[in-house]
Design an enzyme around this catalytic site. Structure first.
Site, PDB file in Angstrom:
ATOM      1  N   GLU A   1      14.728 -14.738   0.582  1.00 49.46           N
ATOM      2  CA  GLU A   1      14.976 -16.025   1.649  1.00 49.46           C
ATOM      3  C   GLU A   1      13.816 -17.344   1.419  1.00 49.46           C
ATOM      4  OE1 GLU A   1      14.464 -14.876   5.282  1.00 49.46           O
ATOM      5  OE2 GLU A   1      16.047 -13.039   5.435  1.00 49.46           O
TER       6      GLU A   1
ATOM      7  N   ASP B   1       0.806  -0.764   0.001  1.00 47.79           N
ATOM      8  CA  ASP B   1       0.105  -0.045   0.068  1.00 47.79           C
ATOM      9  C   ASP B   1       0.843   1.162   0.148  1.00 47.79           C
ATOM     10  OD1 ASP B   1      -2.106   1.198   0.449  1.00 47.79           O
ATOM     11  OD2 ASP B   1      -1.720   1.948   1.970  1.00 47.79           O
TER      12      ASP B   1
HETATM   13  C1  NOJ Z   1      -4.385   2.980  -0.662  1.00 48.49           C
HETATM   14  C2  NOJ Z   1      -5.341   1.983  -0.715  1.00 48.49           C
HETATM   15  O1  NOJ Z   1      -5.542   1.288  -1.932  1.00 48.49           O
HETATM   16  C3  NOJ Z   1      -6.449   2.516  -0.301  1.00 48.49           C
HETATM   17  O2  NOJ Z   1      -7.364   1.957  -0.254  1.00 48.49           O
HETATM   18  C4  NOJ Z   1      -6.162   3.691   1.360  1.00 48.49           C
HETATM   19  O3  NOJ Z   1      -7.451   4.421   1.606  1.00 48.49           O
HETATM   20  C5  NOJ Z   1      -5.450   4.610   0.676  1.00 48.49           C
HETATM   21  N1  NOJ Z   1      -4.316   3.701   0.444  1.00 48.49           N
HETATM   22  C6  NOJ Z   1      -4.465   4.709   2.325  1.00 48.49           C
HETATM   23  O4  NOJ Z   1      -3.799   3.650   3.034  1.00 48.49           O
END
Ligand code: NOJ
Length: 546
Positions: free
Chosen positions: A263, A212
């Site tokens: 790993e 993310d």
């Molecule tokens: C990207 C994620 O896909 C989204 O849903 C989220 O709100 C933001 N990152 C923050 O984590």
């Protein structure tokens, strides 16, 4: 594990299906999807023909950003079940030949995470505060935020804390919601903790991670102000040098993560990285960094022959140049579903959403017709493709969601200006005649499902020739039989406003213009709409090329 998913470097050609757990299937009946619900529907994914599943977060979380605010990276939130439910899901998926990728959220935690709570309690100057980005405010009494950065969800990216003695104190950075404090990735403590998280899930058997906000971890030294022209642009900024997006200091982090994943056997890292241009994004997938990044340049490309061809060429050249597969994606849980988005008259920034008062409200049938053509074009492209749950049913964006049921923090932080992402997150319809269309045994659903969705239910489409579900199944079968993911794309001359190429012995033609076009000779293997000697507008067909 099936032959294709057990192949080494399986991720190079895989079709990966995104499960958004809260909206996929609810076994408990509380109206929120859960891991048992996922397990119960894995056969749907196996029969669809995808190679892998990516699950959005199911970790412990106060759910202020639908689980992207994690309060324990190594446990399952009771909303979604238990670690034992996760293990059962993983074993069942592997038994069906499906790989499983989980989400990891390293840019920020939840403000309820123990690490952040410890940082608050320990006070200014402490080691614990050094795990996050705390700074003194500007102004006479520190009453102004440390800089002018804004949150992707609207409003300032800083929140001031009240210290233990009751006085107003330091500010902490949150590129997203106030409840999502950013980690300080210059602190080795943070990197060590995330190595542990990676190992925890790989030891449990996961096949990889979707990372993310991979483009946000590294911030510029000294946290300088944003230049005026970039203020208020949220996450849609495309700039070569930016104080917090896509910084080159990210590369050592990926090299470290790559070593940790190496790993283990054949695990994959895919970055959510809104990096432009694609030639720059390719730096992120060099052989010792991430395996893949989402190709958001492709997702954002307008539906014209010129633009589509340009982004396909640019992607193959950029990723191919560093030996990485290109990826392709049309929909996910942050963007307007492509059956609706591609039919909008004007492009809208990602994350914005379409709501009841939006001026541009596309015709559903037109959107589905065009969306299916885009899907068949995408699934023919070499590399790896990402699908978002419900696209195999042709689901449109849900537009008429009552305001008081919306949950996206964007909505709360911007008022009625930006609808946000709830419209692509509405729970799936499985059975046309069941309560909540079979999403939940009690008929509960955390977001209301549109009344027309019986038409899209999986059981209403299964076995029905020409349905979107059967189109996806056929396309994925052909893609696998002809090894299109590993294929080499060769363009052919074609009329204006159309695309034509050959890959893996299949000739792919897409009509993006306004008029029907003659169909090339050859046996039609699949088409996104009926073709009868001619290729209607907004239609893709695959023909045997030999
Ligand atoms: C990207 C994620 O896909 C989204 O849903 C989220 O709100 C933001 N990152 C923050 O984590």
């Amino acid at each position: 594990m099936s032959e294709s998913t057990s192949a080494p470097e399986w991720w190079r050609t895989a079709v990966i299906y995104q499960v958004y757990p809260r909206s996929f299937a609810d076994a408990s009946g509380d109206g929120i999807g859960d891991l048992k619900g996922v397990t119960a529907h894995l056969d749907h994914l196996a029969s669809l023909g995808v190679d892998a599943v990516w699950l959005s977060p199911f970790y412990r979380s106060p759910q202020n950003d639908a689980g992207y605010d994690v309060s324990d990276y190594c446990d399952v939130d009771p909303l979604f079940g238990t670690l034992a439910d996760f293990d059962e899901m993983l074993t069942t998926a592997h038994g069906l030949g499906l790989r499983v990728i989980v989400d990891i959220v390293p840019n920020h935690s939840s403000s309820e995470h123990r690490w952040f709570q410890d940082a608050l309690a320990a006070g200014p100057g402490s080691e614990e505060r050094g795990h996050y980005i705390f700074r003194e405010g500007r102004g006479v009494d520190g009453e102004l935020p440390p800089n002018n950065w804004d949150s992707v969800f609207g409003g300032p990216a800083w929140t001031r804390v009240t210290e233990a003695d009751g006085t107003l104190g330091q500010w902490y950075l949150h590129l997203f919601d106030t409840t999502q404090p950013d980690f300080d990735w210059t602190n080795p403590w943070v990197a060590d903790r995330f190595d542990e998280v990676l190992r925890f899930w790989m030891d449990r058997g996961v096949d990889g991670f979707r990372i993310d906000v991979a483009n946000g971890l590294a911030k510029e030294d000294g946290l300088p102000d944003l230049p005026a022209e970039l203020v208020g642009k949220g996450g849609d900024v495309i700039a070569d040098v930016h104080p917090y997006w896509s910084r080159d200091e990210s590369h050592p982090i990926w090299r470290r993560w790559r070593k940790v994943t190496d790993e283990y056997d054949d695990r994959a890292l895919v970055g959510e990285a809104w990096v432009q241009p694609l030639a720059r994004m390719a730096h992120w997938v060099r052989p010792d960094e991430l395996h893949q990044t989402f190709n958001f340049g492709y997702l954002l490309t307008p539906w014209t022959a010129h633009d589509q061809r340009a982004v396909i060429d640019e992607s193959l050249a950029a990723f191919g140049g560093v030996g990485a597969p290109s990826t392709w994606v049309l929909s996910n849980h942050d963007t307007v579903r492509h059956t609706t988005r591609l039919a909008l008259k004007e492009q809208i920034p990602h994350g914005t959403g379409v709501g009841p008062l939006s001026p541009d409200r596309p015709d559903e049938a037109f959107g589905l017709h065009r969306g299916r053509a885009a899907t068949l074009l995408m699934l023919a492209l070499p590399g790896s493709a990402y699908m978002y749950q419900g696209e195999e049913l042709g689901l449109p964006e849900a537009i008429d969601i009552p305001d008081d049921t919306r949950e996206d923090p964007t909505w709360f932080r911007t008022g009625p200006e930006v609808y946000g992402r709830d419209g692509c997150r509405v729970p799936l319809p499985w059975e046309a005649s069941k309560p909540a269309y079979g999403f939940s045994p009690t008929g509960a659903s955390w977001l209301p499902q549109p009344p027309t969705w019986a038409l899209y239910a999986a059981d209403a489409q299964a076995g029905v020739a020409g349905s979107t579900l059967e189109m996806y199944r056929d396309a994925l079968r052909l893609r696998s039989e002809h090894e299109l993911g590993a294929g080499r794309l060769e363009w052919e001359l074609s009329p204006a406003e159309s695309l034509q190429f050959v890959v893996g012995g299949i000739r792919v033609v897409t009509n993006l213009g306004d008029d029907p076009l003659p169909l090339p000779h050859g046996e039609v293997l699949i088409s996104s709409a009926p073709v009868d000697g001619s290729l209607p507008k907004d239609t893709t067909a695959w023909l045997r090329a030999e």
